[in-house]
Design an enzyme around this catalytic site. Structure first.
Site, PDB file in Angstrom:
ATOM      1  N   ASP A 101      30.034 -14.848   4.011  1.00  0.00           N
ATOM      2  CA  ASP A 101      29.652 -13.987   5.119  1.00  0.00           C
ATOM      3  C   ASP A 101      29.416 -14.857   6.348  1.00  0.00           C
ATOM      4  O   ASP A 101      28.780 -15.915   6.256  1.00  0.00           O
ATOM      5  CB  ASP A 101      28.347 -13.254   4.763  1.00  0.00           C
ATOM      6  CG  ASP A 101      28.417 -11.777   5.107  1.00  0.00           C
ATOM      7  OD1 ASP A 101      28.649 -11.472   6.288  1.00  0.00           O
ATOM      8  OD2 ASP A 101      28.242 -10.953   4.196  1.00  0.00           O
ATOM      9  N   ASP A 203      30.422 -10.376   9.932  1.00  0.00           N
ATOM     10  CA  ASP A 203      29.428  -9.315  10.078  1.00  0.00           C
ATOM     11  C   ASP A 203      29.485  -8.677  11.473  1.00  0.00           C
ATOM     12  O   ASP A 203      29.520  -9.401  12.482  1.00  0.00           O
ATOM     13  CB  ASP A 203      28.047  -9.968   9.855  1.00  0.00           C
ATOM     14  CG  ASP A 203      26.926  -8.966   9.756  1.00  0.00           C
ATOM     15  OD1 ASP A 203      26.908  -8.203   8.783  1.00  0.00           O
ATOM     16  OD2 ASP A 203      26.059  -8.952  10.656  1.00  0.00           O
ATOM     17  N   GLU A 258      33.788  -6.704   9.713  1.00  0.00           N
ATOM     18  CA  GLU A 258      33.059  -5.441   9.542  1.00  0.00           C
ATOM     19  C   GLU A 258      33.076  -4.700  10.872  1.00  0.00           C
ATOM     20  O   GLU A 258      32.762  -5.275  11.913  1.00  0.00           O
ATOM     21  CB  GLU A 258      31.622  -5.705   9.109  1.00  0.00           C
ATOM     22  CG  GLU A 258      30.888  -4.416   8.780  1.00  0.00           C
ATOM     23  CD  GLU A 258      29.366  -4.527   8.875  1.00  0.00           C
ATOM     24  OE1 GLU A 258      28.673  -3.722   8.247  1.00  0.00           O
ATOM     25  OE2 GLU A 258      28.873  -5.424   9.587  1.00  0.00           O
ATOM     26  N   HIS A 331      26.488  -3.484   0.033  1.00  0.00           N
ATOM     27  CA  HIS A 331      25.033  -3.592   0.083  1.00  0.00           C
ATOM     28  C   HIS A 331      24.412  -2.721   1.184  1.00  0.00           C
ATOM     29  O   HIS A 331      23.203  -2.734   1.357  1.00  0.00           O
ATOM     30  CB  HIS A 331      24.661  -5.058   0.326  1.00  0.00           C
ATOM     31  CG  HIS A 331      25.143  -5.534   1.665  1.00  0.00           C
ATOM     32  ND1 HIS A 331      26.498  -5.635   1.962  1.00  0.00           N
ATOM     33  CD2 HIS A 331      24.484  -5.882   2.786  1.00  0.00           C
ATOM     34  CE1 HIS A 331      26.628  -6.040   3.209  1.00  0.00           C
ATOM     35  NE2 HIS A 331      25.421  -6.201   3.737  1.00  0.00           N
ATOM     36  N   ASP A 332      25.228  -1.982   1.942  1.00  0.00           N
ATOM     37  CA  ASP A 332      24.709  -1.157   3.037  1.00  0.00           C
ATOM     38  C   ASP A 332      24.752   0.344   2.757  1.00  0.00           C
ATOM     39  O   ASP A 332      24.459   1.140   3.653  1.00  0.00           O
ATOM     40  CB  ASP A 332      25.504  -1.423   4.324  1.00  0.00           C
ATOM     41  CG  ASP A 332      25.209  -2.795   4.916  1.00  0.00           C
ATOM     42  OD1 ASP A 332      24.080  -3.299   4.728  1.00  0.00           O
ATOM     43  OD2 ASP A 332      26.110  -3.362   5.560  1.00  0.00           O
TER      44      ASP A 332
HETATM   45  C1  GLC Z   1      25.865  -5.655   8.789  1.00  0.00           C
HETATM   46  C2  GLC Z   1      25.382  -6.047   7.415  1.00  0.00           C
HETATM   47  C3  GLC Z   1      24.032  -5.452   7.215  1.00  0.00           C
HETATM   48  C4  GLC Z   1      23.113  -6.047   8.248  1.00  0.00           C
HETATM   49  C5  GLC Z   1      23.649  -5.828   9.658  1.00  0.00           C
HETATM   50  C6  GLC Z   1      22.960  -6.708  10.644  1.00  0.00           C
HETATM   51  O1  GLC Z   1      26.035  -4.299   8.919  1.00  0.00           O
HETATM   52  O2  GLC Z   1      26.297  -5.663   6.440  1.00  0.00           O
HETATM   53  O3  GLC Z   1      23.530  -5.655   5.926  1.00  0.00           O
HETATM   54  O4  GLC Z   1      21.842  -5.483   8.137  1.00  0.00           O
HETATM   55  O5  GLC Z   1      25.018  -6.162   9.757  1.00  0.00           O
HETATM   56  O6  GLC Z   1      23.315  -8.048  10.421  1.00  0.00           O
END
Ligand code: GLC
Ligand code: CA
Length: 558
Positions: A101, A203, A258, A331-332
């Protein structure tokens, strides 16, 4: 010229590890690299080809690793560089690629850059972050919302200025307009790529370029204000192009970004293979909204038609121009069986959901526990939850009754996917010999790896078969996509076609018996049933009455 000779990521599938909850190797209750090391064969046996690690770096854990205080060190909770290298080499020995990540929209406020930045304006680091004076009358620099807590600005006394944080207060946004910041990002990339990793999951990468002047949002809705001024911002493609040209192109690696609130036409600007794409793959969220509205989670009844529209739209619009990413969990998000399937028909619906996404065109990602059918956890009080976003959602609903708030949290929290991995029926599900850092789902005696491994008809073994079939059949990797019966509120039916071979995937999203009629041009009697979730698979005159969450996958031609 890219140092990558083939787009190998297209033929792969990945397993995502959220390290804190995967496997504790040293008994302190926290998952770690020692535990991961023990489980590499398990991952390999699933049939995936790579691992994505959620952040392993030093972090004060305001957002469990997504607030990084040192990009070059492994958090002592998870191990050190030696054990990381051992895991990396052992993964490679097994033919598994490893992606890390990369969280560079923001750092932790405990990162030394931020510490220096907030000391004085003369510091080289001052301009690493986004500082602004308040407006007259004690108002904040603008009206943007933080996506995690309150408004997007926090005051610093020493500078008498505010810093921008799109996420939590402890996650100050980096200023990518500053070339020094971009050099730092490139150095971090090189550090890990030189060590031998195979790429990054970036991210919230579509947020890193902010509109100059940070204009006030005129949106009447007080949620996510500012989003349009930093989502797909003016310099985003320039930045990603620079990272690619200066670093990524020199390595045999891939990047997946992402991208919240993304649509296919905008996605193509990032992943269209005919252009200088900044990303190879992208995680969009549209199919994760079939039972809710993001950004502020608003629950809605599950709509199969909404899910299918999202699936099909991405398949049709990206196909032939870029490459899709397939996932239902990470994980979200809460667990998918609890959302789009049924806890009552856990195994049946888990298999159906697997078939609904694994056979589309793209690179699948499977999240730890998804393959054994882990489901949501329903805790009593808000104090039992730990996540900053969850606590904030609760706090925001000031006028709601306690019961209403907790019902929302239980349904919506991403923490449901963060409970410890369930390995066996022993104490703490075999996750740790110590006290687990977060509650183990009480269903572990029923739902665990050991049990799934022992049962030939388990969900785990369904995933193993599905991933194997996927690799063996060019029609699944390369075939075109066509949806049948888009109006159906029960069935999701899609076809893949490649060089004379056709695959037909039938998924019932209902526990009710419904009549399924095979689309024209298919004769089920002539098909090879490659996967299904019931023992017998009768069909009469190309139709059958579906059982709860029934799925069948037929292959026609070779
Ligand atoms: C992304 C991650 C998430 C995190 C956010 C801020 O969406 O997947 O888990 O809280 O970014 O970094
Ligand atoms: Ca540990």
């Amino acid at each position: 010229m890219c140092a990558r000779e083939t787009d190998w990521y297209k033929e792969m599938s990945f397993y995502q590890i959220w390290p804190r909850s995967f496997k504790d190797g040293n008994g302190d209750g926290i998952g770690d690299l020692y535990g991961i090391f023990e489980k590499l064969d398990y991952i390999k046996d699933l049939g995936v080809d790579g691992i994505w690690f959620s952040p392993l770096y030093v972090s004060p854990n305001a957002d469990y690793g997504y607030d990084i205080a040192d990009y070059r060190k492994i958090s002592p909770e998870y191990g050190d560089l030696d054990i990381f290298k051992k895991v990396l080499d052992s993964a490679h020995d097994r033919g598994l690629r490893v992606i890390m990540d990369l969280v560079v929209n923001h750092t932790s406020d405990e990162h030394e850059w931020f510490r220096e930045s907030s000391k004085n304006r003369e510091s080289k680091y001052y301009d690493y972050y986004i500082w602004r004076k308040g407006r007259s009358g004690g108002r904040l620099p603008n009206n943007w919302d933080s996506l995690f807590e309150g408004l997007a600005w926090t005051y610093n006394k020493d500078l008498d200025e505010y810093y921008l944080h799109i996420f939590a207060v402890k996650q100050p946004d980096l200023n990518h307009d500053n070339p020094l910041v971009r050099e730092e990002v490139k150095d971090i990339m090189r550090f890990w790529l030189d060590m031998g990793i195979d790429g990054f999951r970036e991210d919230v990468i579509t947020f890193i370029s902010k509109v100059p002047g940070l204009p006030n949002s005129k949106s009447p809705i007080p949620v996510g204000r500012g989003l349009r001024y930093y989502s797909n911002g003016p310099r985003i493609h320039e930045f990603l192009g620079e990272y690619k040209k200066d670093v990524l192109d020199h390595y045999d690696c891939m990047v997946i970004g992402e991208a919240p609130i993304m649509k296919p036409d905008i996605a193509l600007a990032y992943i269209d293979e005919s252009g200088a794409k900044g990303l190879d793959l992208m995680f969009h969220f549209q199919h994760m909204e079939a039972d809710c509205l993001y950004i502020d989670y608003v629950p809605r009844p599950f709509s199969l038609r909404k899910l299918k529209r999202a699936f099909t739209r991405w398949q049709e619009e990206i196909n032939g121009r870029g490459w899709n990413t397939l996932y239902l969990e990470n994980h979200d998000h809460p667990r998918i069986i609890s959302r789009y399937g049924s806890e009552k028909f856990r195994t049946e619906s888990g298999k159906m959901l697997a078939a609904s996404f694994l056979f589309q065109q793209g690179t699948p990602f499977i999240y730890q526990g998804q393959e054994i059918g882990m489901t949501n956890i329903y805790l009593e009080t808000i104090d039992e939850y730990k996540d900053v976003m969850t606590k904030n959602e609760y706090a925001k609903k000031k006028r709601w009754s306690e019961e209403k708030k907790m019902n929302l949290i239980r349904r919506a929290t991403r923490e449901s996917s963060r409970t410890p991995m369930q390995w066996n029926a022993e104490k703490n599900a075999g996750f740790t010999t110590g006290e687990p850092w977060f509650t183990v789902n009480p269903n572990y005696p029923e739902v665990n790896v050991e049990k799934e491994e022992a049962d030939e008809k388990s969900l785990l073994n369904f995933y193993r078969k599905a991933l194997k079939v996927r690799k063996e059949r060019p029609v699944i990797l390369w075939g075109s996509y066509k949806e049948h019966f888009p109006g159906s509120r029960t069935f999701y039916t899609y076809e893949r076609e490649y060089q004379g071979a056709r695959l037909l995937v039938i998924c019932s999203f209902s526990e009710k018996a419904k009549k399924f009629k095979t689309p024209k041009g298919f004769d089920l009697d002539k098909g090879e049933l490659v996967l299904s979730n019931y023992d017998d698979n009768p069909a009469d005159n190309n139709s059958f009455i579906s059982r709860p969450y029934e799925t069948r996958v037929y292959l026609f031609g070779s």
